[in-house]
Design a protein around this motif. Sequence first.
Motif, PDB file in Angstrom:
ATOM      1  N   GLN A   1       0.831  -1.204   0.000  1.00 56.52           N
ATOM      2  CA  GLN A   1       0.000   0.000   0.000  1.00 56.52           C
ATOM      3  C   GLN A   1       0.866   1.254   0.000  1.00 56.52           C
ATOM      4  O   GLN A   1       0.561   2.229  -0.697  1.00 56.52           O
ATOM      5  CB  GLN A   1      -0.939  -0.012   1.201  1.00 56.52           C
ATOM      6  N   ARG A   2       1.952   1.231   0.755  1.00 58.28           N
ATOM      7  CA  ARG A   2       2.825   2.405   0.828  1.00 58.28           C
ATOM      8  C   ARG A   2       3.604   2.610  -0.463  1.00 58.28           C
ATOM      9  O   ARG A   2       3.806   3.745  -0.889  1.00 58.28           O
ATOM     10  CB  ARG A   2       3.775   2.273   2.018  1.00 58.28           C
ATOM     11  N   LEU A   3       4.052   1.524  -1.071  1.00 57.48           N
ATOM     12  CA  LEU A   3       4.868   1.645  -2.272  1.00 57.48           C
ATOM     13  C   LEU A   3       4.034   1.729  -3.547  1.00 57.48           C
ATOM     14  O   LEU A   3       4.573   2.005  -4.623  1.00 57.48           O
ATOM     15  CB  LEU A   3       5.827   0.455  -2.379  1.00 57.48           C
ATOM     16  N   GLY A   4       2.736   1.472  -3.448  1.00 54.70           N
ATOM     17  CA  GLY A   4       1.884   1.544  -4.624  1.00 54.70           C
ATOM     18  C   GLY A   4       2.046   0.377  -5.571  1.00 54.70           C
ATOM     19  O   GLY A   4       1.854   0.515  -6.786  1.00 54.70           O
ATOM     20  N   CYS A   5       2.402  -0.791  -5.035  1.00 55.75           N
ATOM     21  CA  CYS A   5       2.496  -1.987  -5.878  1.00 55.75           C
ATOM     22  C   CYS A   5       1.363  -2.944  -5.522  1.00 55.75           C
ATOM     23  O   CYS A   5       0.646  -2.754  -4.539  1.00 55.75           O
ATOM     24  CB  CYS A   5       3.857  -2.663  -5.718  1.00 55.75           C
ATOM     25  N   GLU A   6       1.200  -3.973  -6.322  1.00 55.85           N
ATOM     26  CA  GLU A   6       0.144  -4.963  -6.123  1.00 55.85           C
ATOM     27  C   GLU A   6       0.744  -6.257  -5.578  1.00 55.85           C
ATOM     28  O   GLU A   6       1.816  -6.683  -6.015  1.00 55.85           O
ATOM     29  CB  GLU A   6      -0.563  -5.239  -7.458  1.00 55.85           C
TER      30      GLU A   6
END
Length: 227
Positions: free
Chosen positions: A198-203
């Motif tokens: 969530q923090r890094l914006g990855c899935e």
Amino acid sequence: MAAPDLSHPDEARQLAAVAHDLRQPLDALAIYLELLAQDPAQAPELAPRMARAIALAQGLAQSLQDYAVMRGQATVLARADIHIPTLLAELAAVYEPLARRQGLRWRVHGVEATLNTDPTWLRRMLGNLLANALRYTAQGGVLLAVRRRAAGLAFEVWDTGPGLAAADRQRIFEPFVRLTSAGEGAGLGLAVVREGAQRLGCEVTLRSRPGRGSVFALVFSRSSAGR
């Protein structure tokens, strides 16, 4: 940094259980040290047991530290360009010896690329995935791979462990969830992975077949991946 809410009965009980788990390897280590002091000739037999107890205590302590970070206030990401082959070599230096010691195959498959993200969070997330893979894989091996996808770059951790039933594939990302009472972790590793994503914006994706193994992946968009 926000402290865990010990006024909440569930969280207080869960943290007490983790503290109990942490005491076990420390108590065992104290016994081994006492035996070693009484009879130094037992060193060859006791040394592997002591190393195992230390590794278990370190893993639990790291999980609690990661959880404290996760529960803290939003942090400013320290983004940097990460050279993928260098990152994989650093992870292999830590986890390949553990795999070999367990009699497991260790493989790495990478690509020549860079990724712009927070290196500390990425290493923490991949470390948790690799630790879980090694913890629950009794035979076969573990693969750490980075592959190009249409969406960007995917970091994959494959194992030949017991796999996961469909009903468990969401709840394992919740804090303190352990699917078996024999699990040695704190049940926090995958919660940290989810928070990091969530923090890094990855899935985060998961594919699993009971009895065959699992594949966890962190998928970063093209905007984060360099050449």
